[in-house]
Write a protein that holds these residues in place. Structure first.
Motif, PDB file in Angstrom:
ATOM      1  N   ILE A 326       0.939  -1.196  -0.141  1.00 52.46           N
ATOM      2  CA  ILE A 326      -0.035  -0.139  -0.112  1.00 52.46           C
ATOM      3  C   ILE A 326       1.081   1.176  -0.052  1.00 52.46           C
ATOM      4  O   ILE A 326       1.776   1.627   1.028  1.00 52.46           O
ATOM      5  CB  ILE A 326      -1.006   0.027   1.394  1.00 52.46           C
ATOM      6  CG1 ILE A 326      -1.746  -1.329   1.234  1.00 52.46           C
ATOM      7  CG2 ILE A 326      -1.757   1.218   1.358  1.00 52.46           C
ATOM      8  CD1 ILE A 326      -2.663  -1.686   2.226  1.00 52.46           C
ATOM      9  N   GLU A 327       0.799   1.900  -1.100  1.00 54.59           N
ATOM     10  CA  GLU A 327       1.832   3.023  -1.309  1.00 54.59           C
ATOM     11  C   GLU A 327       1.810   4.248  -0.645  1.00 54.59           C
ATOM     12  O   GLU A 327       2.764   4.952  -0.204  1.00 54.59           O
ATOM     13  CB  GLU A 327       1.752   3.442  -2.814  1.00 54.59           C
ATOM     14  CG  GLU A 327       2.258   2.293  -3.866  1.00 54.59           C
ATOM     15  CD  GLU A 327       3.454   1.667  -3.875  1.00 54.59           C
ATOM     16  OE1 GLU A 327       4.499   2.422  -3.240  1.00 54.59           O
ATOM     17  OE2 GLU A 327       3.647   0.436  -4.212  1.00 54.59           O
ATOM     18  N   THR A 328       0.475   4.378   0.020  1.00 49.08           N
ATOM     19  CA  THR A 328       0.171   5.674   0.657  1.00 49.08           C
ATOM     20  C   THR A 328       0.174   5.270   2.182  1.00 49.08           C
ATOM     21  O   THR A 328      -0.260   6.188   3.069  1.00 49.08           O
ATOM     22  CB  THR A 328      -1.029   6.504   0.389  1.00 49.08           C
ATOM     23  OG1 THR A 328      -1.980   5.508   0.319  1.00 49.08           O
ATOM     24  CG2 THR A 328      -0.914   6.802  -0.953  1.00 49.08           C
ATOM     25  N   THR A 329       0.797   4.225   2.605  1.00 52.58           N
ATOM     26  CA  THR A 329       0.768   3.743   3.977  1.00 52.58           C
ATOM     27  C   THR A 329       1.412   4.647   4.962  1.00 52.58           C
ATOM     28  O   THR A 329       2.606   5.139   4.891  1.00 52.58           O
ATOM     29  CB  THR A 329       1.363   2.395   4.034  1.00 52.58           C
ATOM     30  OG1 THR A 329       1.183   1.832   5.303  1.00 52.58           O
ATOM     31  CG2 THR A 329       2.700   2.301   3.460  1.00 52.58           C
ATOM     32  N   ARG A 330       0.850   4.851   6.128  1.00 50.63           N
ATOM     33  CA  ARG A 330       1.666   5.204   7.378  1.00 50.63           C
ATOM     34  C   ARG A 330       1.760   4.023   8.165  1.00 50.63           C
ATOM     35  O   ARG A 330       0.917   3.109   8.226  1.00 50.63           O
ATOM     36  CB  ARG A 330       0.855   6.307   8.018  1.00 50.63           C
ATOM     37  CG  ARG A 330       0.702   7.502   7.231  1.00 50.63           C
ATOM     38  CD  ARG A 330      -0.230   8.581   7.660  1.00 50.63           C
ATOM     39  NE  ARG A 330      -0.610   8.623   9.227  1.00 50.63           N
ATOM     40  CZ  ARG A 330      -1.871   8.674   9.839  1.00 50.63           C
ATOM     41  NH1 ARG A 330      -2.757   9.037   9.043  1.00 50.63           N
ATOM     42  NH2 ARG A 330      -1.767   8.853  10.967  1.00 50.63           N
ATOM     43  N   THR A 607       4.017   9.615   4.896  1.00 46.21           N
ATOM     44  CA  THR A 607       3.901   8.044   4.632  1.00 46.21           C
ATOM     45  C   THR A 607       5.318   7.352   4.616  1.00 46.21           C
ATOM     46  O   THR A 607       6.162   8.171   4.553  1.00 46.21           O
ATOM     47  CB  THR A 607       3.199   7.990   3.230  1.00 46.21           C
ATOM     48  OG1 THR A 607       4.051   8.241   2.155  1.00 46.21           O
ATOM     49  CG2 THR A 607       1.902   8.695   3.159  1.00 46.21           C
ATOM     50  N   THR A 608       5.164   6.153   4.507  1.00 43.25           N
ATOM     51  CA  THR A 608       6.593   5.376   4.391  1.00 43.25           C
ATOM     52  C   THR A 608       7.505   6.024   2.898  1.00 43.25           C
ATOM     53  O   THR A 608       8.641   5.369   2.887  1.00 43.25           O
ATOM     54  CB  THR A 608       6.550   3.946   4.491  1.00 43.25           C
ATOM     55  OG1 THR A 608       5.705   3.505   3.449  1.00 43.25           O
ATOM     56  CG2 THR A 608       5.914   3.597   5.802  1.00 43.25           C
ATOM     57  N   ARG A 609       6.762   6.373   2.340  1.00 47.41           N
ATOM     58  CA  ARG A 609       7.498   7.046   1.028  1.00 47.41           C
ATOM     59  C   ARG A 609       8.077   8.328   1.135  1.00 47.41           C
ATOM     60  O   ARG A 609       8.640   8.800   0.429  1.00 47.41           O
ATOM     61  CB  ARG A 609       6.459   7.254  -0.334  1.00 47.41           C
ATOM     62  CG  ARG A 609       5.730   5.956  -0.598  1.00 47.41           C
ATOM     63  CD  ARG A 609       4.550   6.180  -1.742  1.00 47.41           C
ATOM     64  NE  ARG A 609       5.282   7.039  -2.848  1.00 47.41           N
ATOM     65  CZ  ARG A 609       4.827   8.015  -3.449  1.00 47.41           C
ATOM     66  NH1 ARG A 609       3.849   8.797  -3.058  1.00 47.41           N
ATOM     67  NH2 ARG A 609       5.525   8.479  -4.585  1.00 47.41           N
ATOM     68  N   PHE A 610       8.012   8.935   2.209  1.00 43.93           N
ATOM     69  CA  PHE A 610       8.496  10.332   2.248  1.00 43.93           C
ATOM     70  C   PHE A 610      10.048  10.511   2.421  1.00 43.93           C
ATOM     71  O   PHE A 610      10.564  11.605   1.665  1.00 43.93           O
ATOM     72  CB  PHE A 610       7.824  10.792   3.477  1.00 43.93           C
ATOM     73  CG  PHE A 610       8.576  12.272   3.926  1.00 43.93           C
ATOM     74  CD1 PHE A 610       7.741  13.419   3.348  1.00 43.93           C
ATOM     75  CD2 PHE A 610       9.373  12.618   4.809  1.00 43.93           C
ATOM     76  CE1 PHE A 610       8.447  14.785   3.776  1.00 43.93           C
ATOM     77  CE2 PHE A 610       9.902  13.740   5.140  1.00 43.93           C
ATOM     78  CZ  PHE A 610       9.538  14.662   4.442  1.00 43.93           C
TER      79      PHE A 610
END
Length: 947
Positions: A326-330, A607-610
């Motif tokens: 899930i790309e927008t995951t926190r 998110t984890t993408r940041f």
């Protein structure tokens, strides 16, 4: 306050007397743990913490297990905890903590049991270390009559393995991430057929009660369990890779825009996980072509996951999950505590700020803090922010409820962590960590537990340490009543200080030669590194050797609000001085990151993408800074002044020359430390505008400069080395300028710099000034402002890098510009932040130190032989740094002429030649003259931005 190595003695939030045996209440005294004699079999900060907590609890005679893997190879690398534990009879040496194979792990377990029995230990504490979630180890300890301070073997089996945990979650109604958790069963069915399981058991002499199984899946699990017990493989990694490849084919066809995650079931801390790219990220005429390209790496990725966890041996459980990424995951997690009868939660932690699956900055999530933040947002009229915070509160309450339900289902009898990913208004259970977490103090600083006598509400005791809770439950179990959680602080934050370079790549081998003492309010968990020599009070060197993880210390702060916690963390990081030989840490990264959130929105929901896009943006700042020649820029600004000075040119020249280093020196520091520049720009992005080629300061640039010196911890201090602070004569100039403007503000009755400038532009003296005073003030102002134009270079760099395009939205989400997600740019900026070692055109050098492996796994072919041709992007070797395996790709195409490293697991150093090569194309290198000309050209662009 002295350095906080002894957390429980120096932290003012924690009671000093933890000895329940000394209580006046008989009910309280019964919960004493002084008869525990634990053997601590973990390392690092948790080992030091356990030593401190046990000491405070009156648990004497504990011992520690000491791996000499680091210290055999490096000097000054022996565990710093030994600086306080000086009794050699309590230190038990082993070659390594776990061993590299299943057989070695089994031998190590038996060795630990022998050490415990031979030395009178009756308990085992594994912390969050190597064997803390090893069900086999826990079972062996229990069978040997040792009290395991942590979840029991039943809980370890029910929740510790990711596949079984997901099955339990589904059975208890807990929301889980979509995916497949039975790859080993699928591989078994593919190899033997569902009707062939009994024949497989017979052929391999495995006793399995198939009649007791309710379906084919249970039969497969029972057969697999029997094979693990027998130490044989009825399926191997190749079979599992093929099964997952087929499942991935189905999932990628159904969701071609989604990435998927492969996770070995025994993984933790981001290890044993790999990302499978989306089908639509590949080129192809049809979806089927794209899918086939996407699934091609699945078998090799499965093997990588297993090898990284060293679970590819014969008889190992090789199950690997595949889940939708899930790309927008926190990434949020709930602290759970239970004794087998009752189960409760202690709030949450947001761990979304991470990279390479390794957490970096962790923040508490509590009902009390969220309720207060909602009220503040509503009072300020921030409707979108308030609505998001209300959603977060609901999600937290749901996760806490499910965490308690799940903990009850697996009969949790210690502490554990219910890990979730949050996507919008939904959340999904990922796994339960059946151990204490690295970031557990984020929770224990917010909540404490009150254990009350059921017969007398006035009779109670309070526990403030989760390690103490673990010891209490291990010793007294179901005799402990369910406690009440009490608020200590509404918020806390933890920064993990790691041995990494500016690109957050592992950097082993550095020596810490000095570390400033902890300041008031700082909770520093550094496993004893800061302990001074007790006789001389001199800091003792410590070698970060790198055989294990990269963590050096955990830094924590608390506050009434999240802003309080972040500002206290910023001050700690500002004043921390950590120096040494070949030393690289993420201290600068944390300083910049914390200020980014303070400047952009403390309640932002990254998110984890940041982190990777953020790091890429810092690289862009560095790239722009590299193109500016500060000496040349200041000389051109100086020329402009002298051209207009006429007969006063000499005086102006002297004034500008006297201020040159005052203005340039902090800029040079920011150019060298781009993470500091990021933090500074985040806090000061609105202080300057360029309006029609003129500079419009919204803040007095002199006061701006003063705060910059403070931000860089370069304030003037008597006795401080000159290289680390503002120089004497610069301090005199700046102090005089600051005093002048403070006096001017007071006499003019305003601090608004635009208003002050407007008044100074007039010849007419305002009320309260004589004509001579006003003339002198205007002259002084002109002199003090001269040359400050150079400070505008920071705004220029920010504009060129698009710094403000990474921003927090009113609903607390973060806009990440598409350019920052480009993988090629990300890789290029990592090299800008940390340029690779300069190599000759016919060499490939080691990008970092670590353990060199020329092949995927023992028994497999090497990646390249002498005479092989390689293409750009081909794997050349693997380097293991801080327990993470990194495949190193070829930066260009060429031919291997000579391999300079012989063997597997050979220690290499950064910059060491590894291969002699013949590149396909000649590499063009810019000459120093070309670089200088380019920098002047880019600097002229900056100078042209204002007249």
């Amino acid at each position: 306050m002295q350095t906080s190595n002894n957390y429980y003695l120096n932290n003012p939030l924690i009671h000093k007397d933890r000895r329940l045996a000394n209580a006046t209440s008989p009910w309280v005294r019964q919960f004493s743990c002084t008869d525990l004699k634990p053997l601590i079999i973990c390392r690092g900060p948790i080992r030091k913490e356990a030593m401190d907590v046990f000491h405070e609890m009156g648990i004497d005679g504990f011992g520690i297990l000491l791996s000499e893997k680091d210290s055999i190879t490096y000097t000054n690398a022996l565990a710093p905890e030994l600086r306080t534990l000086t009794d050699p009879s309590r230190v038990h040496r082993v070659p390594d903590y776990t061993g590299a194979t299943k057989e070695e792990r089994g031998k190590r377990i038996q060795q630990i049991i022998r050490i415990a029995h031979d030395n009178g230990y009756n308990a085992i504490f594994a912390g969050y270390g190597f064997m803390s979630e090893d069900a086999e180890m826990v079972s062996a300890m229990e069978e040997a009559g040792l009290n395991f301070i942590g979840p029991c073997s039943f809980t370890q089996n029910a929740a510790g393995m990711k596949d079984q945990a997901k099955r339990t979650a589904l059975e208890t109604g807990v929301s889980v991430t979509p995916g497949v958790n039975n790859a080993t069963s699928l591989a078994l069915f593919a190899k033997y057929g569902k009707d062939g399981l009994e024949k497989c058991a017979k052929d391999n002499n495995l006793e399995v009660d198939f009649a007791a199984c309710k379906d084919d899946e249970e039969k497969a699990l029972a057969l697999l369990a029997a094979s693990y017990d027998a130490g044989i493989d009825i399926i191997d990694a190749k079979d599992i890779g093929a099964a997952l490849q087929e499942e991935a084919r189905k999932m990628l066809t159904e969701k071609p825009d989604n990435r998927f995650r492969l996770k070995a079931i025994a993984g933790g801390g981001g290890k044993g996980q790999r990302i499978l790219q989306a089908a639509n990220s590949y080129e192809g005429a049809t979806l089927e072509e794209k899918v086939e390209k996407a699934v091609e790496p699945v078998p090799s990725l499965v093997l990588e996951c297993l090898i990284e966890l060293k679970t590819n041996g014969v008889g190992d459980n090789k199950n690997v999950l595949i889940e939708m990424n899930i790309e927008t995951t926190r990434h949020q997690e709930i602290q759970v505590v239970g004794n087998g009868d009752w189960c409760m939660t202690m709030g949450g932690r947001d761990c979304s700020l991470q990279m390479h699956e390794q957490k970096l900055l962790e923040v508490s999530v509590t009902e009390e803090e969220l309720v207060a933040a909602i009220d503040v947002a509503e009072q300020a009229g921030n409707k979108d922010e308030a609505e998001q915070l209300k959603k977060d509160l609901v999600i937290l309450q749901k996760m806490e409820h499910e965490g308690a339900v799940f903990g009850q289902a697996v009969k949790l009898d210690s502490v554990g962590t219910f890990e979730c990913i949050v996507d919008g208004e939904s959340h999904y259970f990922m796994e339960m960590n059946t151990r204490i977490q690295v970031e557990h103090r984020v929770t224990e600083l917010c909540y404490k537990l009150k254990f009350t006598n059921p017969e007398d509400p006035s009779d109670y005791f309070i526990v403030e340490s989760l390690v103490e809770v673990m010891a209490l439950i291990a010793r007294h179990g179901k005799a402990l009543p369910k406690p009440e959680r009490l608020v200590r602080e509404k918020t806390s934050v933890e920064a993990r200080m790691n041995a990494t370079n500016q690109a957050l790549q592992p950097h082993a081998g550095g020596i810490i030669e000095n570390w400033s003492n902890a300041i008031p309010g700082e909770i520093r968990d550094d496993q004893g590194i800061s302990t001074h020599n007790p006789d001389t009070d001199v800091f003792m060197k410590y070698h970060l050797a790198g055989a294990y993880d990269s963590n050096i210390a955990l830094l924590l702060t608390t506050g009434e609000t999240r802003m309080d916690s972040y500002q206290r963390m910023a001050e700690i990081l500002r004043r921390t001085e950590l120096r040494g030989k070949d030393l690289a840490t993420n201290l600068e990264f944390h300083y910049g990151l914390v200020h980014w959130f303070i400047g952009n929105g403390i309640n932002a929901r990254p998110t984890t993408r940041f982190i990777v896009p953020y790091l890429t943006l810092v690289g862009l700042l560095k790239e722009q800074a590299n193109q500016i020649d500060l000496e040349y820029a200041y000389s051109e600004i100086r020329k402009r002044y002298l051209a207009e000075a006429g007969d006063d040119a000499g005086e102006w020249a002297a004034a500008l020359d006297a201020k040159k280093l005052l203005l340039i020196r902090p800029l040079e520091r920011l150019f060298t430390e781009p993470h500091y520049m990021s933090g500074w720009l985040s806090m000061n992005k609105d202080t300057l505008e360029v309006d029609g080629k003129s500079l419009v300061w919204k803040k007095n640039p002199i006061l701006h400069l003063e705060s910059l010196y403070h931000y860089l911890n370069m304030d003037f201090e008597v006795g401080k080395p000159a290289r680390y602070m503002i120089w004497d004569h610069d301090h005199d100039i700046l102090s005089a300028a600051v005093a002048f403007y403070h006096t001017l503000e007071e006499r003019l009755g305003t601090t608004d710099f635009a208003e002050i400038q407007s008044k100074l532009a007039s010849d007419s003296a305002p009320a309260g000034f004589s004509a001579d005073e006003w003339s002198a003030a205007r002259s002084a102002h002109s002199g003090y402002m001269a040359g400050t134009e150079i400070l505008a270079v920071l705004a220029h760099i920010a504009d060129k890098a698009g710094f403000c395009e990474l921003k927090v939205n009113p609903d607390l989400s973060i806009t990440i510009p598409d350019v920052l997600t480009d993988e090629d740019l990300q890789k290029r900026m990592a090299k800008v932040l940390v340029p690779p070692p300069a190599a000759k055109s016919d060499e490939i050098l080691a990008a970092s130190g670590g353990m060199f492996y020329p092949r995927e796994a023992p028994g497999m072919d090497v990646f390249v032989n002498e005479g092989d041709h390689f293409e750009a992007g081909d794997t050349l070797y693997i380097v293991e740094v801080m327990k993470m395996f990194n495949k190193v790709k070829a930066p260009f195409a060429g031919t291997i002429e000579k391999v300079l490293i012989d063997g597997d697991g050979v220690i290499i150093k950064k910059g060491q030649p590894l291969f002699k090569i013949n590149p396909d194309e000649k590499i063009e290198v810019e000459t120093p003259e070309q670089i200088a000309a380019s920098r002047r050209s880019k600097t002229d662009e900056f100078l042209a931005s204002f007249a």
